[in-house]
Design a protein around this motif. Structure first.
Motif, PDB file in Angstrom:
ATOM      1  N   LEU A 397       0.857  -1.182   0.000  1.00 16.03           N
ATOM      2  CA  LEU A 397       0.000   0.000   0.000  1.00 16.03           C
ATOM      3  C   LEU A 397       0.898   1.238   0.000  1.00 16.03           C
ATOM      4  O   LEU A 397       1.728   1.415   0.893  1.00 16.03           O
ATOM      5  N   ASP A 398       0.757   2.084  -1.013  1.00 14.07           N
ATOM      6  CA  ASP A 398       1.586   3.291  -1.135  1.00 14.07           C
ATOM      7  C   ASP A 398       1.024   4.376  -0.217  1.00 14.07           C
ATOM      8  O   ASP A 398      -0.098   4.854  -0.400  1.00 14.07           O
ATOM      9  N   LEU A 399       1.822   4.780   0.780  1.00 13.98           N
ATOM     10  CA  LEU A 399       1.404   5.785   1.770  1.00 13.98           C
ATOM     11  C   LEU A 399       2.172   7.095   1.609  1.00 13.98           C
ATOM     12  O   LEU A 399       2.142   7.937   2.504  1.00 13.98           O
ATOM     13  N   THR A 400       2.826   7.290   0.477  1.00 14.21           N
ATOM     14  CA  THR A 400       3.708   8.434   0.294  1.00 14.21           C
ATOM     15  C   THR A 400       2.993   9.757   0.512  1.00 14.21           C
ATOM     16  O   THR A 400       3.586  10.719   1.006  1.00 14.21           O
ATOM     17  N   HIS A 401       1.719   9.824   0.164  1.00 17.32           N
ATOM     18  CA  HIS A 401       0.981  11.080   0.303  1.00 17.32           C
ATOM     19  C   HIS A 401      -0.133  10.971   1.343  1.00 17.32           C
ATOM     20  O   HIS A 401      -1.075  11.761   1.329  1.00 17.32           O
ATOM     21  N   ASP A 402      -0.009  10.026   2.254  1.00 16.15           N
ATOM     22  CA  ASP A 402      -1.022   9.820   3.295  1.00 16.15           C
ATOM     23  C   ASP A 402      -0.587  10.538   4.569  1.00 16.15           C
ATOM     24  O   ASP A 402       0.361  10.120   5.236  1.00 16.15           O
ATOM     25  N   GLU A 403      -1.269  11.634   4.919  1.00 15.74           N
ATOM     26  CA  GLU A 403      -0.871  12.435   6.076  1.00 15.74           C
ATOM     27  C   GLU A 403      -1.039  11.669   7.387  1.00 15.74           C
ATOM     28  O   GLU A 403      -0.235  11.822   8.309  1.00 15.74           O
ATOM     29  N   LEU A 404      -2.091  10.847   7.511  1.00 13.34           N
ATOM     30  CA  LEU A 404      -2.277  10.056   8.730  1.00 13.34           C
ATOM     31  C   LEU A 404      -1.082   9.151   8.950  1.00 13.34           C
ATOM     32  O   LEU A 404      -0.540   9.061  10.064  1.00 13.34           O
ATOM     33  N   ALA A 405      -0.642   8.498   7.890  1.00 12.71           N
ATOM     34  CA  ALA A 405       0.486   7.581   8.015  1.00 12.71           C
ATOM     35  C   ALA A 405       1.756   8.308   8.393  1.00 12.71           C
ATOM     36  O   ALA A 405       2.502   7.885   9.283  1.00 12.71           O
ATOM     37  N   LYS A 406       2.025   9.444   7.723  1.00 11.46           N
ATOM     38  CA  LYS A 406       3.301  10.137   7.931  1.00 11.46           C
ATOM     39  C   LYS A 406       3.334  10.935   9.223  1.00 11.46           C
ATOM     40  O   LYS A 406       4.397  11.103   9.825  1.00 11.46           O
ATOM     41  N   GLU A 407       2.182  11.431   9.660  1.00 15.81           N
ATOM     42  CA  GLU A 407       2.148  12.236  10.881  1.00 15.81           C
ATOM     43  C   GLU A 407       2.056  11.381  12.144  1.00 15.81           C
ATOM     44  O   GLU A 407       2.628  11.732  13.177  1.00 15.81           O
ATOM     45  N   HIS A 408       1.317  10.282  12.072  1.00 14.49           N
ATOM     46  CA  HIS A 408       0.983   9.567  13.302  1.00 14.49           C
ATOM     47  C   HIS A 408       1.326   8.077  13.280  1.00 14.49           C
ATOM     48  O   HIS A 408       2.018   7.583  14.170  1.00 14.49           O
ATOM     49  N   VAL A 409       0.818   7.360  12.276  1.00 10.10           N
ATOM     50  CA  VAL A 409       0.914   5.902  12.312  1.00 10.10           C
ATOM     51  C   VAL A 409       2.365   5.436  12.333  1.00 10.10           C
ATOM     52  O   VAL A 409       2.692   4.448  13.002  1.00 10.10           O
TER      53      VAL A 409
END
Length: 504
Positions: A397-409
């Protein structure tokens, strides 16, 4: 009163009184960035001003023209920080009192700087617009002279002196000048001067994508008020642009470019690499705009100027900037079968690419869910790698532009696991070079399982890695041999009470 013409603004800029307090700032080359973009990039270093921002120019040019009676009554302004410092220093030079209304979100470094200049500070609201409303109320109560941060012809003219300096410093062709836009005073002043004397130079306004009031206003043909604004680039966090700045920007600015937070952080890093200076987010918008413009238009061999308009940054924010500055980082959630050798297969697919982050905690007997960051040459390589991993049987799953993933998860992967039997916890220092993870995995005993892995590239020569290994009690001698042969510095953290409390 009739609207000021381009000739009126040219005269006001040429006669602006800014150099009593401001200085002519250098126009510095950015050789590393220029080589990478295949275009010449020049930085107009307004971070060299006494208050580390261009705002001093407009504030003083307005205030020096106030009457003695107005100065005796005192001045007031609303500002996210840089205009406040300009007003405070100008008031100090002119011998008048100054009241500054600042949003409560203003970086502390700016608040402290304004207070040190002798101004009275009132903290109010979350944005410039909130502060401006309160400043208007105080002005009505006390009769202060209002010094607007952008929607005033004298302020606009003061900022326009930057363009006058650029043309004097670089008389060779310039293809475009990239200017950060909040309320629009800076871009209006620069555009007014350029279009009067060098109309062939493109003026490109650069806005944070979450604070794009000017771009939206120009696109719709009327001033738009945003319901909220992003606060990362606090110096441009304006919900509604000025009446005069909108008129000028609509007529004179050639185009607008929007950039996101990651692009701004990357631009801050770019400027640091070329100059060893640390700009604030708003100060780096021009550079971020150049990079976005080049990517969109595919230009080469052109000459661009970025207005490095400020450097008032809270030191603590550098943690966030460093985390988000690696714009060529692809971030994935990868599902790997929980079987011996699967991590090694995954590492082989990553190959010589640098792993920027690796988070894993055993939680299932069938599948391992891994959060991983990988350095890529461009965005296309990230998409290609995701496809390659999927084709190899690793659901990705590409999370490069996912703010939830990059900020918190990314900071929350882990926790206790009932499956982590016979787990030993070790803290390693890995050399920051491609293949370090692969060497570690290749050296592991085939009967040992990785139950926890956490790594994040912090930009040092060594990466700090936390590893959980499931090692049967009878393998103590083999474990010691493995650790010694590996040669990476390590600490046994199995008895650490923090581990016992949160992970065991």
């Amino acid at each position: 009163m009739p609207a000021l013409t381009l000739s009126d603004y040219l005269q006001k800029i040429l006669t602006a009184r800014v150099y009593d307090v401001a200085q002519e700032t250098p126009l510095d080359p950015a050789p590393v960035l220029s080589a990478r973009l295949d275009n010449t990039v020049l930085l107009k270093r307004e971070d060299h001003q006494p208050v580390f921002s261009f705002k001093l120019r407009g504030a003083y040019n307005h205030m020096v023209q106030l009457s003695a009676e107005q100065l005796a009554q005192g001045v007031i302004c609303a500002s996210a920080g840089n205009h406040a410092q300009g007003v405070a220093l100008s008031a100090q030079r002119l011998g008048c009192t100054a009241v500054i209304v600042m949003p409560v979100t203003t970086p502390q470094v700016k608040v402290d700087a304004v207070r040190a200049l002798g101004a009275e500070i009132v903290l109010h609201g979350d944005s410039y617009s909130d502060a401006a409303e309160r400043a208007g109320e105080l002005q009505a109560e006390h009769g202060y002279a209002y010094v607007h941060p952008f929607d005033d012809p004298d302020v606009i003219a003061g900022q326009g002196t930057i363009a006058m300096e650029v043309l004097r410093q670089h008389q060779a062709p310039i293809d475009a000048i990239f200017v950060a836009v909040g309320g629009g005073g800076l871009v209006s002043g620069i555009a007014a001067y350029l279009k009067a004397v060098r109309p062939e130079i493109r003026v490109v306004g650069v806005q944070a994508a979450d604070s794009d009031a000017m771009a939206q206003s120009v696109a719709t043909g009327e001033r738009v008020e945003l319901s909220d604004v992003g606060l990362f680039s606090d110096g441009t966090a304006v919900r509604q642009v000025g009446v005069e700045t909108f008129r000028l920007a609509r007529d004179l600015v050639d185009e607008f470019v929007l950039v996101d937070t990651d692009e701004v952080c990357a631009a801050m890093k770019d400027v640091f690499q070329d100059t060893r200076a640390v700009l604030e987010p708003a100060g780096a918008l021009g550079v971020a705009g150049i990079k976005r413009y080049v990517a969109d238009h595919g230009t080469s061999g052109e000459t661009y100027v970025a207005i490095a308009c400020g450097a008032n940054l809270n030191f603590d924010r550098l943690r966030f900037v460093a985390e988000r500055a690696e714009e060529r980082e692809a971030v994935f959630a990868v599902t790997i079968p929980e079987e011996l050798g699967s991590f090694r297969r995954f590492a082989d697919l990553v190959g010589a690419r640098s792993v920027t982050e690796f988070n894993y905690r055993i939680s299932d007997t069938e599948d391992a869910h891994v959060f991983v960051g990988i350095s890529t040459a461009d965005r296309q390589e990230g998409a290609a790698l995701a496809a390659e991993l999927t084709a190899a049987g690793f659901a990705t799953l590409d999370l490069t532009h996912d703010e939830l993933a990059k900020e918190h998860v990314r900071h929350m992967v882990g926790g206790r696991s009932a499956l982590a039997v016979d787990e030993r916890l070790y803290r390693f220092l890995f050399p920051e070079r491609p293949g370090a993870l692969g060497r570690f995995l290749a050296s592991l005993h085939p009967d040992w399982n990785i139950s926890l892995f956490h790594y994040r590239n912090q930009g040092a020569d060594y990466g700090r890695v936390l590893v959980g290994l499931q090692v049967p009690p009878g393998d103590d001698d083999a474990l010691r041999e493995f650790l010694d042969a590996l040669g990476y510095p390590y600490e046994d953290e199995t008895a650490n009470p923090v581990y016992r409390l949160f992970l065991r």
